[in-house]
Motif scaffolding. Structure first.
Motif, PDB file in Angstrom:
ATOM      1  N   GLY A 128       0.818  -1.214   0.000  1.00 58.53           N
ATOM      2  CA  GLY A 128       0.000   0.000   0.000  1.00 58.53           C
ATOM      3  C   GLY A 128       0.843   1.252   0.000  1.00 58.53           C
ATOM      4  N   GLY A 129       0.443   2.233  -0.745  1.00 58.46           N
ATOM      5  CA  GLY A 129       1.332   3.369  -0.963  1.00 58.46           C
ATOM      6  C   GLY A 129       0.953   4.640  -0.268  1.00 58.46           C
ATOM      7  N   GLY A 130       1.642   4.985   0.769  1.00 61.84           N
ATOM      8  CA  GLY A 130       1.679   6.308   1.358  1.00 61.84           C
ATOM      9  C   GLY A 130       0.372   7.033   1.580  1.00 61.84           C
ATOM     10  N   ALA A 131       0.474   8.309   1.920  1.00 65.23           N
ATOM     11  CA  ALA A 131      -0.694   9.148   2.183  1.00 65.23           C
ATOM     12  C   ALA A 131      -1.532   9.289   0.920  1.00 65.23           C
ATOM     13  N   SER A 132      -2.845   9.313   1.090  1.00 67.60           N
ATOM     14  CA  SER A 132      -3.734   9.442  -0.066  1.00 67.60           C
ATOM     15  C   SER A 132      -3.982  10.898  -0.448  1.00 67.60           C
ATOM     16  N   ASN A 205      -0.110   4.216   5.289  1.00 70.49           N
ATOM     17  CA  ASN A 205      -0.414   5.425   4.526  1.00 70.49           C
ATOM     18  C   ASN A 205      -0.021   6.704   5.255  1.00 70.49           C
ATOM     19  N   GLY A 206       0.977   6.643   6.119  1.00 71.06           N
ATOM     20  CA  GLY A 206       1.318   7.812   6.909  1.00 71.06           C
ATOM     21  C   GLY A 206       2.267   8.784   6.256  1.00 71.06           C
ATOM     22  N   ASN A 207       2.926   8.391   5.188  1.00 70.85           N
ATOM     23  CA  ASN A 207       4.000   9.219   4.653  1.00 70.85           C
ATOM     24  C   ASN A 207       3.758   9.639   3.209  1.00 70.85           C
ATOM     25  N   TRP A 208       4.521  10.650   2.805  1.00 72.78           N
ATOM     26  CA  TRP A 208       4.478  11.135   1.426  1.00 72.78           C
ATOM     27  C   TRP A 208       5.894  11.507   1.003  1.00 72.78           C
ATOM     28  N   VAL A 209       6.067  11.668  -0.284  1.00 71.56           N
ATOM     29  CA  VAL A 209       7.335  12.149  -0.837  1.00 71.56           C
ATOM     30  C   VAL A 209       7.036  13.401  -1.668  1.00 71.56           C
ATOM     31  N   ALA A 210       8.026  14.273  -1.809  1.00 68.42           N
ATOM     32  CA  ALA A 210       7.802  15.535  -2.515  1.00 68.42           C
ATOM     33  C   ALA A 210       9.092  16.005  -3.175  1.00 68.42           C
ATOM     34  N   ASP A 211       8.958  16.918  -4.128  1.00 68.12           N
ATOM     35  CA  ASP A 211      10.112  17.393  -4.878  1.00 68.12           C
ATOM     36  C   ASP A 211       9.778  18.744  -5.520  1.00 68.12           C
ATOM     37  N   ASP A 212      10.812  19.446  -5.941  1.00 63.59           N
ATOM     38  CA  ASP A 212      10.698  20.656  -6.753  1.00 63.59           C
ATOM     39  C   ASP A 212       9.709  21.671  -6.174  1.00 63.59           C
ATOM     40  N   PHE A 213      10.081  22.235  -5.018  1.00 63.03           N
ATOM     41  CA  PHE A 213       9.298  23.305  -4.398  1.00 63.03           C
ATOM     42  C   PHE A 213       9.697  24.626  -5.071  1.00 63.03           C
ATOM     43  N   THR A 214       8.743  25.275  -5.705  1.00 60.76           N
ATOM     44  CA  THR A 214       9.010  26.525  -6.417  1.00 60.76           C
ATOM     45  C   THR A 214       8.454  27.699  -5.627  1.00 60.76           C
ATOM     46  N   PHE A 215       9.296  28.716  -5.436  1.00 58.96           N
ATOM     47  CA  PHE A 215       8.926  29.889  -4.655  1.00 58.96           C
ATOM     48  C   PHE A 215       9.091  31.153  -5.491  1.00 58.96           C
ATOM     49  N   ALA A 216       8.275  32.162  -5.176  1.00 58.36           N
ATOM     50  CA  ALA A 216       8.441  33.501  -5.719  1.00 58.36           C
ATOM     51  C   ALA A 216       8.882  34.420  -4.592  1.00 58.36           C
ATOM     52  N   ASP A 217       9.679  35.419  -4.933  1.00 53.69           N
ATOM     53  CA  ASP A 217      10.205  36.339  -3.932  1.00 53.69           C
ATOM     54  C   ASP A 217       9.093  37.266  -3.467  1.00 53.69           C
ATOM     55  N   SER A 218       8.713  37.163  -2.210  1.00 50.08           N
ATOM     56  CA  SER A 218       7.587  37.942  -1.694  1.00 50.08           C
ATOM     57  C   SER A 218       7.894  39.431  -1.673  1.00 50.08           C
TER      58      SER A 218
END
Length: 255
Positions: A128-132, A205-218
């Protein structure tokens, strides 16, 4: 130089300044892809963010809570095949994950505006795969400002165990990441950070993976009226030049 020459030079100058400031106001931004942290371990490892970043939780002005971890695309629960990879990065070889308990309410502290990120389901031994789903909430001094929830597809669901001698390992695989569009956060004022929560329907299902967080200069986007002010100044300049030209023409006619 005659007045028409000065007139066109001033137009070109104001147009150039307005263009540059408009680009600065809306074009500034950066992406953290987790492949350029200075002390990354092997792609088969899963390490604390600070360990991957030379002992600091802050990278490019963004501070990640101590719970965050950075894993490589060869990291597997159980160590080696046929155990499936823990996650699939969106780009490169490394990705962010929410680590172990406590793995909810993880905080990212920054005044920059998150405009997009990629999230996916991970895998534990193929069962079973990670957070839904994951929810990203922008907050500031006044409290929560806005939230966005993204459902994470289970592209390779668990349907049973592998054949012997691997019958103690599930056949599920980690899923490709999907993009969360958080550009609506650009309309918020006073952001100081983000909180990431997840929905887990069972112990796997407790975990997730993430990548490429894009930010703009506030700081840059906090002054969207600058091009308008320049345009108003240019119109005022044109009006003044026009009056001067009309005055000279009338003066010549009188003479």
């Amino acid at each position: 130089m005659d007045i028409s020459g000065r007139f066109f030079r001033m137009i070109a100058l104001f147009a150039g300044i307005a263009s540059c400031l408009f680009n600065a106001a809306w074009g500034a931004g950066f992406t953290i892809d987790f492949d350029h942290l200075p002390t990354l371990g092997a792609t088969a490892g899963n390490q604390a963010f600070a360990d991957a970043n030379g002992g600091s939780n802050t990278f490019q002005g963004v501070t990640f809570a101590a719970n965050f971890r950075v894993a490589g695309d060869q990291y597997r629960i159980g160590g080696s095949p046929p155990n499936p990879p823990f996650g699939v990065p969106h780009s490169g070889h490394y990705f962010l994950n929410n680590g172990n308990t406590p793995n909810n309410d993880l905080i990212i502290s920054t005044g920059s505006v998150l405009t997009a990120a990629w999230f996916g389901r991970n895998e534990y031994y193929g069962y079973g795969g990670g957070a839904s789903s994951v929810t990203v909430t922008a907050f500031g001094g006044a409290g929560d400002l806005a939230s966005i929830t993204l459902n994470l597809p289970d592209t390779f669901p668990y349907t049973g165990n592998l054949p012997p001698p691997d019958n103690n390992i599930g056949n599920g695989l980690p899923d490709p990441m999907v993009r969360m569009d958080t550009s609506s956060f650009l309309g918020l004022v006073g952001i100081t950070g983000y909180r990431i929560n997840r929905f887990d329907s069972n112990p796997y299902n407790g975990n997730w993976v993430a990548d490429d967080f894009t930010f703009a200069d506030s700081v840059a986007i906090a002054e969207p009226d600058t091009p308008l002010l320049l345009a108003a100044g240019l119109l005022a300049l044109l009006s003044g030049v026009g009056r001067r030209m009309r005055g000279r023409l009338l003066h010549r006619r009188v003479r």
